[in-house]
Motif scaffolding. Structure first.
Motif, PDB file in Angstrom:
ATOM      1  N   GLY A   1       0.784  -1.224   0.000  1.00 47.45           N
ATOM      2  CA  GLY A   1       0.000   0.000   0.000  1.00 47.45           C
ATOM      3  C   GLY A   1       0.816   1.274   0.000  1.00 47.45           C
ATOM      4  O   GLY A   1       0.266   2.367   0.164  1.00 47.45           O
ATOM      5  N   ASP A   2       2.132   1.152  -0.212  1.00 44.35           N
ATOM      6  CA  ASP A   2       3.004   2.328  -0.227  1.00 44.35           C
ATOM      7  C   ASP A   2       3.157   2.795  -1.678  1.00 44.35           C
ATOM      8  O   ASP A   2       4.163   2.512  -2.348  1.00 44.35           O
ATOM      9  CB  ASP A   2       4.355   1.979   0.390  1.00 44.35           C
ATOM     10  N   LYS A   3       2.163   3.507  -2.157  1.00 42.63           N
ATOM     11  CA  LYS A   3       2.145   3.891  -3.567  1.00 42.63           C
ATOM     12  C   LYS A   3       3.252   4.878  -3.920  1.00 42.63           C
ATOM     13  O   LYS A   3       3.759   4.868  -5.050  1.00 42.63           O
ATOM     14  CB  LYS A   3       0.776   4.468  -3.935  1.00 42.63           C
ATOM     15  N   ALA A   4       3.637   5.703  -2.986  1.00 44.71           N
ATOM     16  CA  ALA A   4       4.680   6.692  -3.274  1.00 44.71           C
ATOM     17  C   ALA A   4       6.006   6.002  -3.595  1.00 44.71           C
ATOM     18  O   ALA A   4       6.658   6.311  -4.604  1.00 44.71           O
ATOM     19  CB  ALA A   4       4.838   7.642  -2.099  1.00 44.71           C
ATOM     20  N   ARG A   5       6.392   5.068  -2.734  1.00 37.16           N
ATOM     21  CA  ARG A   5       7.648   4.344  -2.985  1.00 37.16           C
ATOM     22  C   ARG A   5       7.517   3.441  -4.208  1.00 37.16           C
ATOM     23  O   ARG A   5       8.468   3.271  -4.982  1.00 37.16           O
ATOM     24  CB  ARG A   5       8.038   3.533  -1.756  1.00 37.16           C
ATOM     25  N   ALA A   6       6.352   2.829  -4.378  1.00 34.80           N
ATOM     26  CA  ALA A   6       6.132   1.982  -5.547  1.00 34.80           C
ATOM     27  C   ALA A   6       6.294   2.785  -6.830  1.00 34.80           C
ATOM     28  O   ALA A   6       6.978   2.354  -7.778  1.00 34.80           O
ATOM     29  CB  ALA A   6       4.746   1.346  -5.485  1.00 34.80           C
ATOM     30  N   ALA A   7       5.691   3.963  -6.863  1.00 32.89           N
ATOM     31  CA  ALA A   7       5.781   4.804  -8.056  1.00 32.89           C
ATOM     32  C   ALA A   7       7.228   5.193  -8.339  1.00 32.89           C
ATOM     33  O   ALA A   7       7.665   5.212  -9.504  1.00 32.89           O
ATOM     34  CB  ALA A   7       4.928   6.051  -7.873  1.00 32.89           C
ATOM     35  N   LYS A   8       7.979   5.470  -7.298  1.00 26.17           N
ATOM     36  CA  LYS A   8       9.385   5.854  -7.479  1.00 26.17           C
ATOM     37  C   LYS A   8      10.186   4.709  -8.090  1.00 26.17           C
ATOM     38  O   LYS A   8      11.004   4.929  -8.999  1.00 26.17           O
ATOM     39  CB  LYS A   8       9.983   6.263  -6.137  1.00 26.17           C
ATOM     40  N   SER A   9       9.948   3.481  -7.613  1.00 26.16           N
ATOM     41  CA  SER A   9      10.685   2.331  -8.148  1.00 26.16           C
ATOM     42  C   SER A   9      10.224   1.986  -9.552  1.00 26.16           C
ATOM     43  O   SER A   9      11.035   1.647 -10.424  1.00 26.16           O
ATOM     44  CB  SER A   9      10.520   1.130  -7.210  1.00 26.16           C
TER      45      SER A   9
END
Length: 286
Positions: free
Chosen positions: A255-263
């Motif tokens: 559920g950590d979309k910010a980090r997911a988007a960065k990767s």
């Protein structure tokens, strides 16, 4: 004997399928991992620039000139040409090595790989078969032929060749990694994890088996170990898009979309045509 390693692309180490992030993405969406398929890509993890350099080729050419009847000299230079992507020159040298020594099984196996790179799969298979006929204990030929079979969709034949190489006590990590990929595609993830672990023990500096093992950990809901493997893959090689997309998948599952988007963004930057990364970025970008 100098052998041409079975690799020539930056991605797809051990002559493997693309690391399998497509399977992981489908798993994230609720589709069983064992039902997913990926296509073959590059045969190798890295290009050996030093061995294929013009300086090294020049040195090896001097050896050939001093020993024009030595098949080993042509085999060594042919391997260097192959590492440097000079496939036509490599083919000529392996042809000469085999003409000078008709039972030169290493040269047959090396020439088979060049045929594969040039798209002549029939000649590649003939050369692998000849290499094995001359020396039935030559593990590299079984691994090369296994990769050829797998690319052709002959999964059982590929599995048998990797199995044979392992039975011959090979220390080549490709045999274990590629057998692990087959186990993974069949949903036998415990066996796959064991094979990927062996490949890692034999080649601890390669990111590819970490990505493979991480996906099987993920398929068995061992998210922590999967995440550790994907992070290690990135640590070993920061320029592999699949590793970043695999890491992003874990962030997305958590559920950590910010980090997911960065990767995902990093994966897409490394490979703009990598749909798993671009689709993931579209899902997670805020």
């Amino acid at each position: 004997m100098n052998e041409l390693p079975d690799k020539h692309h930056v991605r797809g180490g051990y002559d493997g399928w693309r690391s399998g992030t497509a399977m992981a993405a489908l798993l994230f969406c609720g589709i069983a991992l064992s039902a997913c398929q990926t296509g073959p890509t590059g045969e190798l993890t890295t290009i050996d620039v030093a061995q294929g350099s013009s300086e090294n080729i020049s040195s090896l050419s001097a050896v050939v000139q001093r020993n024009p009847s030595d098949p080993e000299a042509y085999n060594v230079r042919g391997s260097a040409y192959g590492r440097g992507g000079k496939y036509r020159d490599a083919l000529k040298d392996f042809d000469t090595a085999i003409r000078l020594r008709p039972d030169f099984y290493q040269a047959y196996s090396n020439r088979a790989l060049i045929h594969r790179f040039l798209g002549d799969q029939a000649s590649a298979l003939a050369d692998y078969n000849r290499s094995i006929q001359i020396n039935p204990s030559y593990d590299a030929a079984y691994i090369g032929r296994g990769n050829l079979y797998r690319k052709a969709g002959r999964t059982q034949d590929a599995f048998n060749d990797f199995q044979k190489a392992i039975q011959l006590d090979t220390t080549d990590p490709r045999a274990y990694h590629n057998r692990g990929l087959i186990y993974q595609s069949q949903g036998q993830h415990n066996y796959a994890i064991e094979d990927f672990s062996t490949a890692i023990s034999l080649s601890p500096d390669s990111e590819e088996p970490y990505n493979g093992r991480g996906l099987s950990y993920l398929a068995t809901n061992d998210e922590d170990n999967a995440f550790a493997d994907f992070n290690m893959a990135i640590k070993l090689n920061e320029r592999v898009a699949e590793s970043w997309a695999n890491q992003a998948l874990i962030y997305e599952r958590r559920g950590d979309k910010a980090r997911a988007a960065k990767s995902y963004a990093r994966a897409a930057q490394l490979d703009p045509n990598y749909k798993v990364a671009t689709d993931g970025l579209a899902r997670t970008r805020t």
